[in-house]
Design an enzyme around this catalytic site. Sequence first.
Site, short mmCIF file in Angstrom:
data_model
loop_
_atom_site.label_atom_id
_atom_site.label_comp_id
_atom_site.label_asym_id
_atom_site.label_seq_id
_atom_site.Cartn_x
_atom_site.Cartn_y
_atom_site.Cartn_z
N SER A 278 0.84 -1.21 0.00
CA SER A 278 0.00 0.00 0.00
C SER A 278 0.87 1.25 0.00
CB SER A 278 -0.86 -0.01 1.28
OG SER A 278 -1.38 1.28 1.57
N TYR B 298 -3.57 -0.02 9.96
CA TYR B 298 -3.38 -0.41 8.55
C TYR B 298 -1.95 -0.08 8.10
CZ TYR B 298 -4.55 -0.59 3.52
OH TYR B 298 -4.61 -0.88 2.17
#
Length: 271
Positions: free
Chosen positions: A150, A163
């Site tokens: 990510s 996250y």
Amino acid sequence: MGSSFSVTKFSLEGKVALITGASYGIGFAIAKSFADVGATIVFNDISQELVDKGLQAYMEQGISAHGYVCDVTDEEGIQAMVKQIEAEVGVIDILVNNAGIIRRVPMHEMSAEAFRQVIDIDLNAPFIVSKAVIPSMIKKGHGKIINICSMMSELGRETVSAYAAAKGGLKMLTKNIASEYGAANIQCNGIGPGYIATPQTAPLREIQEDGSHHPFDQFIVAKTPAARWGEVEDLVGPAVFLASDASDFVNGHILYVDGGILAYIGKQPSN
Ligand code: NAP
Ligand code: GCO
């Protein structure tokens, strides 16, 4: 003079690919592209309803995929699923650790349980699934593992502490698998998508009551040189490359497919 390059290097003919959490979204798009270049598609999701939805969606694309119900955080379940896949479909040549969640909560308001849940699915599960497939890859003499990282493998932002911690860890897990199993001819790389239009980012793109774009939507477009959100189709070429023989000497690399976000300070104010 070296041998001439052939486009067949990008073929996945004869390969079995497991893509986790691939009933829809990024995982589904990657699986479809793998099928388009010859791979046999295996996927799992957390419920029979989602697996059935996924099987239907693959069928509509002319792909007879193999679907299994399994929570990626369940090590016993994953070990059993991999053995079942090996018996019913074949040894897994390519693993894409795609399944993931996000919880957007200010860190000081986030429960430890919620933090743990994100780490469990986004970081512990790629460990669990990779651990399950590596022994057969070693025996077979080759393997490809692709971890879906990510922007948050490199950058932080408000409300995504769990996250970002998970995806940062996933970047280093990718490098460590590459280091530990490169000698077994297993290549482990990451794909770092930018901001992609999927259900996971739908809340960030909601049209406002006055009909304007979500402020975060405007923010991301201004932070992306390509001046747009990514589409799942933007990810499939890089995924096929990292799954194919064409990347046999690429190992431990995170390939950012972000339209240039990581290279860009952001759109300068118009004077
Ligand atoms: P998504 O639309 O939310 O899909 C995630 C998939 O993972 C769903 O099928 C989901 O099933 C499945 N899943 C979640 N928890 C699971 C579990 N415990 N066991 C098995 N399957 C599980 O997300 P996406 O946007 O396609 O993202 C896919 C991956 O790309 C994620 O790792 C995400 O972090 C990453 N990523 C996304 C973006 C983006 O902008 N969209 C950018 C960078 C990275 P359920 O429906 O049952 O939850
Ligand atoms: C967020 C988004 C991002 C994307 C992606 C960016 O809330 O910031 O969900 O985290 O999902 O990970 O690469």
